[in-house]
Scaffold this motif. Structure first.
Motif, PDB file in Angstrom:
ATOM      1  N   ARG A   1      -7.643   5.695   1.041  1.00 23.91           N
ATOM      2  CA  ARG A   1      -7.092   4.898  -0.065  1.00 23.91           C
ATOM      3  C   ARG A   1      -7.491   5.497  -1.403  1.00 23.91           C
ATOM      4  O   ARG A   1      -6.728   5.445  -2.366  1.00 23.91           O
TER       5      ARG A   1
ATOM      6  N   LEU B   1      -5.604   3.984  -4.546  1.00 22.27           N
ATOM      7  CA  LEU B   1      -5.539   2.573  -4.187  1.00 22.27           C
ATOM      8  C   LEU B   1      -6.920   1.938  -4.209  1.00 22.27           C
ATOM      9  O   LEU B   1      -7.066   0.746  -3.942  1.00 22.27           O
ATOM     10  N   MET B   2      -7.894   2.735  -4.514  1.00 19.63           N
ATOM     11  CA  MET B   2      -9.278   2.269  -4.504  1.00 19.63           C
ATOM     12  C   MET B   2     -10.005   2.917  -5.684  1.00 19.63           C
ATOM     13  O   MET B   2      -9.983   4.130  -5.815  1.00 19.63           O
ATOM     14  N   ASP B   3     -10.598   2.113  -6.522  1.00 17.19           N
ATOM     15  CA  ASP B   3     -11.392   2.670  -7.614  1.00 17.19           C
ATOM     16  C   ASP B   3     -12.693   3.238  -7.060  1.00 17.19           C
ATOM     17  O   ASP B   3     -13.317   2.634  -6.191  1.00 17.19           O
TER      18      ASP B   3
ATOM     19  N   GLU C   1       0.830  -1.204   0.000  1.00 21.72           N
ATOM     20  CA  GLU C   1       0.000   0.000   0.000  1.00 21.72           C
ATOM     21  C   GLU C   1       0.870   1.261   0.000  1.00 21.72           C
ATOM     22  O   GLU C   1       0.562   2.243  -0.673  1.00 21.72           O
TER      23      GLU C   1
ATOM     24  N   ASP D   1     -16.655   4.642  -7.618  1.00 18.24           N
ATOM     25  CA  ASP D   1     -17.797   4.578  -8.526  1.00 18.24           C
ATOM     26  C   ASP D   1     -18.086   5.964  -9.084  1.00 18.24           C
ATOM     27  O   ASP D   1     -18.528   6.111 -10.229  1.00 18.24           O
TER      28      ASP D   1
ATOM     29  N   TYR E   1       1.842   9.060   3.009  1.00 15.12           N
ATOM     30  CA  TYR E   1       0.732   8.206   3.423  1.00 15.12           C
ATOM     31  C   TYR E   1       1.184   7.221   4.495  1.00 15.12           C
ATOM     32  O   TYR E   1       2.226   6.594   4.373  1.00 15.12           O
TER      33      TYR E   1
ATOM     34  N   ARG F   1       3.153  11.530  -5.767  1.00 17.94           N
ATOM     35  CA  ARG F   1       4.560  11.430  -5.351  1.00 17.94           C
ATOM     36  C   ARG F   1       4.907  12.512  -4.337  1.00 17.94           C
ATOM     37  O   ARG F   1       5.880  12.389  -3.601  1.00 17.94           O
TER      38      ARG F   1
ATOM     39  N   ASN G   1     -10.101  -2.814  -7.194  1.00 22.93           N
ATOM     40  CA  ASN G   1     -10.161  -3.288  -5.822  1.00 22.93           C
ATOM     41  C   ASN G   1     -11.382  -2.679  -5.163  1.00 22.93           C
ATOM     42  O   ASN G   1     -12.049  -1.866  -5.725  1.00 22.93           O
TER      43      ASN G   1
ATOM     44  N   LEU H   1      -3.963  -5.572  -3.906  1.00 27.53           N
ATOM     45  CA  LEU H   1      -4.459  -4.758  -2.799  1.00 27.53           C
ATOM     46  C   LEU H   1      -5.660  -5.388  -2.100  1.00 27.53           C
ATOM     47  O   LEU H   1      -6.199  -4.832  -1.157  1.00 27.53           O
TER      48      LEU H   1
ATOM     49  N   GLU I   1      -3.092  -0.381   8.251  1.00 24.04           N
ATOM     50  CA  GLU I   1      -2.336  -1.607   8.482  1.00 24.04           C
ATOM     51  C   GLU I   1      -0.909  -1.319   8.064  1.00 24.04           C
ATOM     52  O   GLU I   1      -0.618  -1.239   6.880  1.00 24.04           O
TER      53      GLU I   1
ATOM     54  N   PHE J   1      -5.155   8.133  -2.653  1.00 20.21           N
ATOM     55  CA  PHE J   1      -3.906   7.644  -3.228  1.00 20.21           C
ATOM     56  C   PHE J   1      -4.121   6.714  -4.423  1.00 20.21           C
ATOM     57  O   PHE J   1      -3.197   6.026  -4.849  1.00 20.21           O
TER      58      PHE J   1
ATOM     59  N   ARG K   1     -18.626   4.906  -3.375  1.00 17.91           N
ATOM     60  CA  ARG K   1     -18.089   3.576  -3.633  1.00 17.91           C
ATOM     61  C   ARG K   1     -18.924   2.556  -2.867  1.00 17.91           C
ATOM     62  O   ARG K   1     -19.228   2.744  -1.685  1.00 17.91           O
ATOM     63  N   THR K   2     -19.310   1.495  -3.540  1.00 23.19           N
ATOM     64  CA  THR K   2     -20.029   0.409  -2.870  1.00 23.19           C
ATOM     65  C   THR K   2     -19.221  -0.878  -2.984  1.00 23.19           C
ATOM     66  O   THR K   2     -18.474  -1.072  -3.940  1.00 23.19           O
ATOM     67  N   PHE K   3     -19.366  -1.739  -1.980  1.00 24.15           N
ATOM     68  CA  PHE K   3     -18.808  -3.092  -2.021  1.00 24.15           C
ATOM     69  C   PHE K   3     -19.998  -4.038  -1.935  1.00 24.15           C
ATOM     70  O   PHE K   3     -20.506  -4.299  -0.841  1.00 24.15           O
TER      71      PHE K   3
ATOM     72  N   PRO L   1      -0.643   4.097   6.099  1.00 23.78           N
ATOM     73  CA  PRO L   1      -1.881   3.303   6.087  1.00 23.78           C
ATOM     74  C   PRO L   1      -2.211   2.737   7.462  1.00 23.78           C
ATOM     75  O   PRO L   1      -1.352   2.653   8.339  1.00 23.78           O
TER      76      PRO L   1
END
Lengths: 442, 299
Positions: free
Chosen positions: B48, B53-55, A254, B57, B78, B74, A442, A425, B82, B51, B12-14, B80
């Motif tokens: 996320r 790291l997450m698409d 990440e 919607d 960040y 750059r 992701n 990810l 975890e 950055f 964003r939905t999961f 995170p």
């Protein structure tokens, strides 16, 4: 001697299995680390010609060289190569003259013994013995390798039909020559007639293709090359698989992907590991060639440069093809047990190509299956290397196989990069491939 | 340095779960902004998304008015939720490497690495492997990794979790310093007392939606007025119960806390208290951030 390739192959498979178990073992900095680490560190300073990809590759190289696993494996491989080169040379007697005790010698007998030795390609040291009894004692004590007298050829231990050492070949040749001479005498030939017949030499047979001796050397080299490719691919593909999984498991992925694009990270990793693999292989080949020259081994020395180049080309192509597959697989997992469950199906085509090629090379005649596998990218690194060693591949066949492998590698790389980008990810368990088809990143 | 991070309509939905629901707010430079919300509210998803790291919607992340891309990221730092570092890599080498990935040359990355390890109190562990460090020290190293390239935007997901008071103080000072130098700082935390001390403003989200935002002062003084009153001889606040427009919210050792309706005059409350006895305390109170939070998320 003929079992040597099989023994080495078994050792190679054993080593490969052990490597999988030794995953991730890193300890104190290696001996190579302090020497190579600063050098690599200096090289990595300044702007990289490959940008972020080069930075990632540089880290991979530094970390791999620093690891204890690399040091241990490198030492094992060098020892195995040394054994493969030196043992046949020693057993073949190329550096050891046969000590022949001669009872009731004569100039004619001496000439005959030396002529046969030249014909077989061994050197002999003739030692006159006062009588057969003392000659037997010297043979028993190990001061002689062989005793020759009138109507007598005496060795300490029986010679097996399968023994192809220089000493055994010399004894057989003497047996044939002495037997023929006895037959000439019994047939009533004059000594001059017998000498004329004894001096007869086979009429050389000409062939369109290169001579058998040169090809045998290349075959041996190709055989070693197939084993080398298998060991190196197994080792470094396992590192690729584990390396990707560990980046995902430790969540460092990440942080990295917040700074660089997935393709840069993956490309750099594969490039770095591949560079270490190629450097190690080149060092092993160079070591084998130099050692063969020193000990006078024929197993590598005398091989056509084309065979050696072919081995290195297929090592690079094999790694390029498989590394993307292994990297994509690594991105699906985040635990070691998940990776292990994927390792066997991933390596199945690799092991299949290796075994089939090895059997083909050992039998002396590449089978039709080997010729077919030489054009399939997963097995071409082994099969085409075998064909090249046997002189059974024309240049255009080699080029065709290379092009097919490069083309498939490009397609595999595109697919693998997509899988990696979407899977790396995702956390919370092993990602199923079908989940990624048509999914968002992701 | 200086800039403005704008989150506009992030969604964003999961599957059936809505993680972000048209989330919009801004993070200005120059002060520390707290990003609050109950577990599962969408904080990490938002970070996320910043950055890439997450698409998403729908929605856009902007930096100084321009959509955020690889070049902008750059210049961001960040940390995170975890934590992520190479376990077997040496601390200093790791920080320097991450600095270089953010565009620094080797010399600058090395110098910045030494500075931040010193500043965060882990310089003596520079040659140790990360896995050999305690949790708190790993946390400091992780923060150094986010700071090494002098980012314009600093996004930290739970940077104070699991730290001892000393660690919280060190990291808190660093965040305030970075903000003072013009950096844009956004961090999430469940430790609301620390957030109240460190942050000038907060954004509170729940179910992926923004439910409250503003400066800490604004939020503390918003809503009904609150009074703390102590009357000698009346530890139960019986006098207050009969005053119209006043609600007794809490009794604490003879001190009563009252919530006043908008319409009531505080002088009337003071008069009622005096009638009950001698008044030794009569103070308007700010709302604690924890109260604001609970009210905003209805929990």
């Amino acid at each position: 001697m003929r079992f040597l390739p099989i023994v080495i192959a078994i050792l190679a498979v054993g080593l490969a299995i052990r490597l999988r178990r030794r995953r991730g073992i890193r300890g104190a900095p290696s001996v190579l680390g302090p020497l190579l680490g600063p050098l690599v560190a200096r090289l990595s300073r300044g702007k990289h010609p490959f940008g972020d990809t080069g930075l990632v590759a540089g880290r991979e190289i530094r970390e791999r060289l620093r690891g204890r696993t690399f040091r241990v494996i490198t030492l094992i491989l060098f020892a195995a190569v040394a054994a493969a080169v030196v043992i046949p040379a020693v057993r073949g007697g190329t550096t050891h003259a046969r000590r022949v005790g001669v009872v009731a010698g004569s100039p004619a007998l001496t000439a005959e013994l030396e002529a046969v030795a030249r014909g077989v390609g061994v050197s002999v040291e003739l030692r006159d013995q006062p009588d057969l009894a003392q000659a037997r004692s010297a043979l028993h004590a190990g001061h002689l390798d062989l005793v020759v007298g009138a109507e007598t050829i005496l060795v300490k231990d029986p010679i097996s039909d399968t023994d192809t050492s220089a000493g055994a070949r010399y004894v057989r040749a003497l047996s044939v020559a002495f037997g023929a001479q006895r037959a000439y005498r019994e047939a009533g030939l004059t000594p001059a007639q017998a000498a004329t017949i004894a001096a007869a030499r086979p009429l050389p047979v000409q062939s369109l293709n290169p001579g058998r001796n040169a090809r045998t050397t290349s075959e041996s080299t190709a055989l070693i090359g197939v084993i080398l490719i298998f060991i190196v691919l197994t080792q470094y593909l396992t590192w690729t698989l584990m390396g990707v999984m560990e980046e995902k498991a430790s969540r460092v992925i990440e942080v990295l992907l917040a700074a660089v694009r997935p393709i840069q990270l993956l490309g750099g990793k594969l490039m770095g590991i591949g560079a270490v693999a190629l450097a190690q292989a080149v060092a092993l080949v160079a070591f084998a060639l130099v050692l063969a020259e020193v000990v006078g081994s024929s197993i590598v020395h005398g091989a056509t440069p084309w065979v050696v180049v072919s081995i290195l080309v297929w090592l690079v192509l094999g790694y390029a093809f498989y590394s993307w597959v292994y990297a994509a697989a690594g991105s699906l997992a985040e635990r070691q047990d998940q990776v292990q469950s994927m390792a066997l199906p991933l390596s199945a085509p690799l092991i299949f190509g290796y075994i089939v090629s090895l059997i083909g090379a050992s039998s002396g005649h590449p089978s039709l299956l080997v010729k077919v596998l030489a054009y399939l990218p997963p097995t071409a690194p082994f099969a085409m290397t075998t064909l090249v060693g046997f002189g059974a591949a024309a240049w255009w066949q080699f080029v065709l196989s290379v092009l097919l492998t490069v083309g498939c590698t490009v397609l595999i790389a595109m697919l693998a990069a997509q899988v990696y980008r979407r899977a790396v990810l995702r956390t919370g368990g092993r990602v199923q491939l079908r989940e990624l088809l048509g999914a968002r990143t992701n | 340095m200086g800039g403005l991070l704008e989150l506009e309509g992030l969604s964003r939905t999961f599957g059936p779960v809505t993680a972000l629901d048209k989330l919009s707010f801004e993070v200005p430079s120059g002060h520390v902004m707290g990003f609050l919300g109950p577990n599962g509210a969408g904080k990490t998803t938002t970070m996320r998304a910043i950055f890439g790291l997450m698409d998403l919607d729908a929605g856009t992340v902007r930096w100084n008015g321009e959509p955020v891309g690889a070049a902008e990221r750059r210049r961001f730092g960040y940390m995170p939720e975890e934590r992520g570092l190479y376990p077997s890599m040496l601390v200093a080498q790791q920080i320097e490497y991450l600095g270089r990935l953010h565009g620094m040359d080797a010399e600058a990355a090395g110098s910045a690495t030494r500075h931040w390890l010193e500043r965060l109190g882990v310089a003596d562990r520079a040659a140790s492997k990360v896995e050999a460090l305690s949790h708190g020290n790993q946390q400091r190293v992780q923060l150094a990794a986010a700071l090494v390239h002098d980012p314009e935007l600093l996004v930290l997901d739970e940077p104070l979790a699991g730290l001892d008071p000393t660690g919280i103080d060190v990291i808190g000072q660093v965040l305030v310093e970075r903000a003072s130098s013009g950096c844009c700082v956004l961090f999430s935390s469940h430790q609301l007392d620390q957030v109240e001390d460190l942050c000038e403003s907060v954004a509170i989200i729940d179910h992926g939606r923004l439910v409250a935002s503003g400066t800490v002062d604004e939020l503390a003084t918003s809503g009904p007025r609150r009074l703390a009153v102590r009357v000698e001889g009346d530890r139960q606040g019986a006098w207050a119960r009969s005053v119209p427009g006043v609600t007794l919210s809490e009794l604490d050792g003879g001190e009563v806390r009252l919530v006043l309706d908008d319409a009531i005059d505080s002088d009337a409350v003071l008069d009622a208290a005096r009638a009950a006895g001698r008044v030794t305390k009569f103070v308007f109170e700010r709302r604690r951030l924890s109260e604001v939070f609970r009210e905003a998320v209805n929990r």
